[in-house]
Design a protein around this motif. Structure first.
Motif, PDB file in Angstrom:
ATOM      1  N   GLY A  17     -15.400  62.332  69.602  1.00 53.31           N
ATOM      2  CA  GLY A  17     -16.059  62.588  68.714  1.00 53.31           C
ATOM      3  C   GLY A  17     -15.810  64.876  69.642  1.00 53.31           C
ATOM      4  N   GLY A  18     -16.491  64.450  69.871  1.00 57.75           N
ATOM      5  CA  GLY A  18     -16.498  66.160  70.876  1.00 57.75           C
ATOM      6  C   GLY A  18     -16.199  66.527  71.932  1.00 57.75           C
ATOM      7  N   VAL A  19     -15.411  67.228  72.069  1.00 54.65           N
ATOM      8  CA  VAL A  19     -15.247  67.482  73.427  1.00 54.65           C
ATOM      9  C   VAL A  19     -14.978  69.747  73.711  1.00 54.65           C
ATOM     10  N   ALA A  20     -16.386  70.083  74.925  1.00 56.78           N
ATOM     11  CA  ALA A  20     -16.315  70.857  75.425  1.00 56.78           C
ATOM     12  C   ALA A  20     -16.093  71.749  76.428  1.00 56.78           C
ATOM     13  N   GLY A  74     -14.020  69.271  67.582  1.00 58.78           N
ATOM     14  CA  GLY A  74     -14.756  68.150  67.362  1.00 58.78           C
ATOM     15  C   GLY A  74     -12.957  67.503  66.904  1.00 58.78           C
ATOM     16  N   VAL A  75     -13.337  66.600  67.350  1.00 48.37           N
ATOM     17  CA  VAL A  75     -11.946  65.487  66.598  1.00 48.37           C
ATOM     18  C   VAL A  75     -12.686  64.270  65.523  1.00 48.37           C
ATOM     19  N   VAL A  76     -11.758  63.231  64.340  1.00 46.95           N
ATOM     20  CA  VAL A  76     -12.490  62.023  64.007  1.00 46.95           C
ATOM     21  C   VAL A  76     -12.958  61.465  65.308  1.00 46.95           C
ATOM     22  N   ARG A  77     -13.723  60.900  64.953  1.00 41.57           N
ATOM     23  CA  ARG A  77     -13.861  59.552  65.329  1.00 41.57           C
ATOM     24  C   ARG A  77     -13.544  58.359  64.573  1.00 41.57           C
ATOM     25  N   GLY A  78     -12.911  57.252  65.087  1.00 40.56           N
ATOM     26  CA  GLY A  78     -12.642  55.844  64.760  1.00 40.56           C
ATOM     27  C   GLY A  78     -13.632  54.713  64.890  1.00 40.56           C
ATOM     28  N   GLY A  79     -13.658  53.681  64.378  1.00 41.28           N
ATOM     29  CA  GLY A  79     -14.758  52.699  64.351  1.00 41.28           C
ATOM     30  C   GLY A  79     -15.157  52.720  62.934  1.00 41.28           C
ATOM     31  N   LEU A 110     -13.016  52.269  59.797  1.00 36.10           N
ATOM     32  CA  LEU A 110     -12.302  54.267  59.279  1.00 36.10           C
ATOM     33  C   LEU A 110     -11.031  54.592  59.916  1.00 36.10           C
ATOM     34  N   ILE A 111     -10.130  54.292  58.549  1.00 33.41           N
ATOM     35  CA  ILE A 111      -8.470  55.108  58.118  1.00 33.41           C
ATOM     36  C   ILE A 111      -8.657  56.503  58.309  1.00 33.41           C
ATOM     37  N   ALA A 112      -9.444  57.206  57.829  1.00 36.40           N
ATOM     38  CA  ALA A 112      -9.400  58.156  57.604  1.00 36.40           C
ATOM     39  C   ALA A 112     -10.772  59.234  56.879  1.00 36.40           C
ATOM     40  N   LEU A 113     -10.939  60.395  56.639  1.00 34.61           N
ATOM     41  CA  LEU A 113     -12.397  61.617  57.200  1.00 34.61           C
ATOM     42  C   LEU A 113     -10.952  62.126  55.854  1.00 34.61           C
ATOM     43  N   GLU A 114     -11.202  62.245  54.838  1.00 40.29           N
ATOM     44  CA  GLU A 114     -11.276  63.892  53.801  1.00 40.29           C
ATOM     45  C   GLU A 114     -12.660  64.873  53.717  1.00 40.29           C
ATOM     46  N   PRO A 156      -8.830  59.283  62.367  1.00 40.71           N
ATOM     47  CA  PRO A 156      -8.776  58.939  63.649  1.00 40.71           C
ATOM     48  C   PRO A 156      -8.218  59.073  64.629  1.00 40.71           C
ATOM     49  N   GLY A 157      -8.570  60.299  66.001  1.00 37.33           N
ATOM     50  CA  GLY A 157      -8.365  60.765  66.761  1.00 37.33           C
ATOM     51  C   GLY A 157      -7.799  62.609  66.510  1.00 37.33           C
TER      52      GLY A 157
END
Lengths: 146, 84, 146, 84
Positions: free
Chosen positions: A26-29, C33-38, C41-45, C84-85
């Motif tokens: 989720g987060g990369v610094a 910041g990256v979309v976290r999966g799990g 979850l298939i997508a974030l809008e 995700p990713g």
């Protein structure tokens, strides 16, 4: 994932970040240190203590992983002759928590400054040279992490 | 034998990367050894005359100057580090 | 250098970092910041308020530049459907002082969380959806910067 | 006329992205207007019934709910933001 490299050559920041992003945290610094020019500086020469450096940087990384919930980290420190604009050091961290990623990144760079066995010599136009003096501020900052 | 390694301006002033010396008594501290070496004069005195400017490692671990050398095999003497 | 982008497409982190390194500041910090999966979850809008977003992010950047001695910063925030990713947000800062680079990076991401007009909707396997709730912690963190 | 724009679940519950309404008295606060709209019932009541869950912007600036609408041209109503 813990990646530690002490090397003369340059490195690929994008590749490091992509590897950290792929951990799914989720987060990369990241923090990248670059040789600052000015004042007639033509090169920075980084000397290190080869028998100690890798183990010591490794230890600092383990400390960060014990303090923060990190999914991975990557630390690269160069040695040898580096010209203005060249990268010196890279620290990247990945975590589910943005604060953990950013704080551990700050911790690692502070600790590298005061706990990694590197010494910087400046080479100026005209042939003058001088060893960079450690700043009391840097030792204090590292100690501030307790 | 004890190997002593030098870095940065300590190395430059002494003019050596490393040297061997007979192992001192186990109770000898790093500071005692620095004083012994500085007493050689010349580059040694220039490099090691003011111990407050020095840092040390025993067998690749940072150690305070009042640490006894004990059975360490390698002592490193250098100025405060300036990495990062 | 101040670069602000609000866009649907992905971005090139390496290009952003290279531009910041080229400012000659010595230190470049970044947060991605990256979309976290799990959790299925298939997508974030990501929905946003177009008339407001760019101006608001710009204002947050000006605030950071007033507080820290920055040579440059770059903020990119995506909207639309992200899997995700995928990268959502990037903050990069350059300064002569590593602390300024890292702190302003933390400030910017905290402020984006609580002051940028974006809303996240989660889409799960099976068709369930839900709007992400703002965390009190995020508002508190942003206020902590005073 | 005053344009009102809705986002996220406020938009979904009301079923509109935006609408126009006759400009209220300048002294009317955002909270007053939220109460007026919620009184329409249905999706409006669902979306706007609990003002503590809402945030607002006047002419693209975040404003507290007790702010008078004054001569603003656009009011936005939405849940707390979740960017970053």
């Amino acid at each position: 994932m813990k990646r530690v490299a002490v090397q003369a050559g340059d490195f690929d920041v994008a590749a490091e970040l992509v590897a950290l992003e792929a951990l799914g945290g989720g987060g990369v610094a990241s923090f990248t240190g670059v040789v600052r020019g000015g004042g007639g500086l033509i090169a920075l020469e980084l000397e290190h203590y080869p028998a100690m450096t890798q183990a010591q940087v490794d230890r600092i990384c383990d400390e960060a992983m014990a303090r923060w919930p990190l999914l991975g980290l990557s630390v690269i420190h160069r040695f040898g002759r580096l010209e203005p604009g060249a990268r010196i050091v890279f620290v990247g961290t990945a975590s589910r928590h943005r604060t953990a990623a950013l704080e551990s990144c700050a911790f690692l760079i502070d600790w590298l400054k005061s706990e990694a066995p590197f010494w910087k010599k400046e080479h100026f136009e005209g042939g003058a040279t001088g060893w960079v003096e450690a700043r009391v501020e840097d030792e204090t900052k590292a100690k501030g992490w307790g | 034998m004890l190997t002593i390694v030098y870095f940065a301006w300590v190395r430059e002033r002494i003019g050596l990367d490393e040297e061997q010396m007979a192992r001192p008594d186990a109770g000898t501290t790093i500071a005692d050894l620095i004083a012994l070496l500085a007493a050689r004069g010349g580059g040694y005195a220039d490099a090691l005359g003011d111990a407050t400017r020095l840092r040390a490692a025993l067998d690749q671990r940072f150690m305070a100057l009042d640490t006894p050398i004990g059975d360490a095999r390698e002592l490193a003497l250098f100025p405060p580090v300036t990495g990062g």
